[in-house]
Design a protein around this motif. Structure first.
Motif, mmCIF file in Angstrom:
data_model
loop_
_atom_site.group_PDB
_atom_site.id
_atom_site.type_symbol
_atom_site.label_atom_id
_atom_site.label_comp_id
_atom_site.label_asym_id
_atom_site.label_seq_id
_atom_site.Cartn_x
_atom_site.Cartn_y
_atom_site.Cartn_z
ATOM 1 N N PHE A 124 37.313 50.407 33.954
ATOM 2 C CA PHE A 124 36.783 51.326 32.952
ATOM 3 C C PHE A 124 35.322 50.967 32.709
ATOM 4 O O PHE A 124 35.010 49.891 32.217
ATOM 5 C CB PHE A 124 37.578 51.241 31.651
ATOM 6 C CG PHE A 124 38.938 51.895 31.721
ATOM 7 C CD1 PHE A 124 39.117 53.122 32.343
ATOM 8 C CD2 PHE A 124 40.038 51.293 31.146
ATOM 9 C CE1 PHE A 124 40.364 53.730 32.400
ATOM 10 C CE2 PHE A 124 41.289 51.893 31.191
ATOM 11 C CZ PHE A 124 41.459 53.112 31.822
ATOM 12 N N TRP A 125 34.424 51.896 33.071
ATOM 13 C CA TRP A 125 32.992 51.694 32.955
ATOM 14 C C TRP A 125 32.441 52.360 31.694
ATOM 15 O O TRP A 125 33.011 53.315 31.182
ATOM 16 C CB TRP A 125 32.268 52.343 34.139
ATOM 17 C CG TRP A 125 32.496 51.713 35.464
ATOM 18 C CD1 TRP A 125 31.895 50.586 35.953
ATOM 19 C CD2 TRP A 125 33.366 52.180 36.502
ATOM 20 N NE1 TRP A 125 32.345 50.339 37.228
ATOM 21 C CE2 TRP A 125 33.245 51.295 37.592
ATOM 22 C CE3 TRP A 125 34.237 53.263 36.625
ATOM 23 C CZ2 TRP A 125 33.956 51.462 38.778
ATOM 24 C CZ3 TRP A 125 34.947 53.428 37.799
ATOM 25 C CH2 TRP A 125 34.805 52.531 38.859
ATOM 26 N N ALA A 126 31.293 51.893 31.257
ATOM 27 C CA ALA A 126 30.555 52.545 30.181
ATOM 28 C C ALA A 126 29.920 53.818 30.731
ATOM 29 O O ALA A 126 29.585 53.900 31.916
ATOM 30 C CB ALA A 126 29.469 51.614 29.647
ATOM 31 N N VAL A 127 29.763 54.823 29.867
ATOM 32 C CA VAL A 127 29.117 56.082 30.248
ATOM 33 C C VAL A 127 27.933 56.305 29.324
ATOM 34 O O VAL A 127 28.051 56.173 28.105
ATOM 35 C CB VAL A 127 30.100 57.281 30.126
ATOM 36 C CG1 VAL A 127 29.390 58.593 30.456
ATOM 37 C CG2 VAL A 127 31.312 57.085 31.027
ATOM 38 N N GLU A 128 26.809 56.646 29.931
ATOM 39 C CA GLU A 128 25.633 56.992 29.139
ATOM 40 C C GLU A 128 25.034 58.294 29.659
ATOM 41 O O GLU A 128 25.235 58.673 30.815
ATOM 42 C CB GLU A 128 24.590 55.880 29.160
ATOM 43 C CG GLU A 128 23.873 55.701 30.459
ATOM 44 C CD GLU A 128 22.789 54.608 30.387
ATOM 45 O OE1 GLU A 128 21.660 54.901 30.818
ATOM 46 O OE2 GLU A 128 23.079 53.486 29.922
#
Length: 174
Positions: free
Chosen positions: A62-66
């Motif tokens: 699960f990655w961060a989203v920007e």
């Protein structure tokens, strides 16, 4: 895999600066509407550390989203092995966004990118998505992604009590 880019989003490893907005998201009762409780700052920090470790260990998770244009952290997306104790196995796609990011198509855009990674790079034979029966917003994203729903896959989430326990599974093959 260090990061994925879409037309509007950067999907990347977590940064220390993500903790404050991540904790704020997890403290928002509307964002956590289909979860048993909101999370404390400590619980959010623990989940961020676990997500970061999973990515470092296996290269995905699960990655961060920007938002690419602004650098604003808006939530997470990614792939994760289904938890033990579930009535099925495999890898699931997931997402959670801050309320300010809802309604812009970001969840669908981000999930499409990680689905492509799952099929084209990881070679997964199928990817699942799981949510509470009443989570119509997430179910709409699953439908937009081309995922299939079969009522025969409905189940009661083993770690949840009450009305949020009834859950659905959507499936997608390459």
């Amino acid at each position: 895999m260090t990061e994925l880019r879409t037309d509007r989003l950067l999907i990347r490893q977590w940064r220390d600066s993500d903790l404050e907005p991540w904790a704020a998201m997890n403290a928002d009762p509307e964002v956590r509407r289909y979860f048993p409780t909101v999370l404390t700052a400590e619980q959010s920090a623990g989940s961020l550390a676990a997500f970061r470790a999973d990515i470092e260990e296996r290269g995905w998770g699960f990655w961060a989203v920007e938002v690419a244009a602004t650098g604003e952290f808006i939530g997470f997306t990614g792939l994760d092995p289904v938890d033990e104790g579930m009535p099925f196995t495999g890898v699931e796609v997931g997402w959670r966004l801050a309320r300010t990011a809802w309604g812009h198509g970001y969840a669908t855009e981000a999930a499409r990118a990680v689905l492509a990674l799952g099929f084209e790079v990881l070679g997964l034979p199928e990817i699942l998505a799981v949510t509470a029966v009443g989570n119509h917003r997430s179910r709409a994203v699953m439908a937009r992604l081309g995922m299939s729903y079969d009522p025969a896959d409905d189940f009661d989430e083993p770690e949840i009590e009450g009305p949020l326990r009834a859950s659905v599974v959507y499936r997608l093959k390459p």
